[in-house]
Design an enzyme around this catalytic site. Structure first.
Site, mmCIF file in Angstrom:
data_model
loop_
_atom_site.group_PDB
_atom_site.id
_atom_site.type_symbol
_atom_site.label_atom_id
_atom_site.label_comp_id
_atom_site.label_asym_id
_atom_site.label_seq_id
_atom_site.Cartn_x
_atom_site.Cartn_y
_atom_site.Cartn_z
ATOM 1 N N HIS A 140 0.851 -1.183 0.000
ATOM 2 C CA HIS A 140 0.000 0.000 0.000
ATOM 3 C C HIS A 140 0.884 1.229 0.000
ATOM 4 C CE1 HIS A 140 0.870 -0.802 4.232
ATOM 5 N NE2 HIS A 140 0.716 0.498 4.448
ATOM 6 N N ARG B 122 10.056 -2.810 1.637
ATOM 7 C CA ARG B 122 9.827 -1.643 0.787
ATOM 8 C C ARG B 122 9.719 -2.075 -0.669
ATOM 9 N NH1 ARG B 122 13.142 -0.545 4.781
ATOM 10 N NH2 ARG B 122 12.490 1.058 6.248
#
Length: 146
Positions: free
Chosen positions: A33, A52
């Site tokens: 997200h 990440r």
């Protein structure tokens, strides 16, 4: 749907969810997200497994990212909150680590909310007020206060 392609990871984020004030969504673990604009509160369970996907100068582990994704499709459920008091709504995702209560107290009024057995954070985004605990604070394990 808009598609934003990250030049860092090659990951295409193809679903954009727009929330109105007072709305919330929850995402399970391993669901990528990104926050695009506006103001929000993000709560995450205690974890050391942030992976990440891009748009950052920090380390990105593409192999681990691709192995951990769920590849679920669909639109997340938008939570509107359940009213538990005239001025309080509660947002309960389908897991027990946390919930969020949103209080909108008109000037000159007060709200008493039930005690919470876990940690509690009060964030004021506008106005001013006073918060008081119903009972004296006591030390718990790991230096947490109740």
């Amino acid at each position: 749907c808009d598609c934003v392609l990250s030049p860092y990871s090659g990951l295409c984020m193809s679903l954009q969810v727009r929330l109105n004030a007072g709305e919330a969504i929850y995402l399970a673990a391993n669901e990528p997200h990104a926050y695009v604009s506006g103001e929000l509160v993000e709560c995450m369970a205690a974890s050391d497994n942030v992976i990440r996907a891009g748009l950052t100068p920090k380390f990105r582990d593409t192999k681990v990212l691709c192995e951990s994704l769920t590849y679920n499709t669909g639109v997340p459920e938008v939570l509107k909150g359940d009213r538990i008091h005239d001025h309080v709504k509660v947002y309960r995702p389908p897991f027990e680590e946390f919930e969020i209560q949103r209080m909108e107290v008109p000037a000159g009024e007060s709200v008493t909310v039930p005690t919470n057995p876990g940690p509690l954070l009060l964030l004021v985004d506008r106005g001013a007020g006073t918060a008081a605990a119903a009972a004296a604070a006591s030390m718990m394990g790991d230096g947490l206060q109740q």
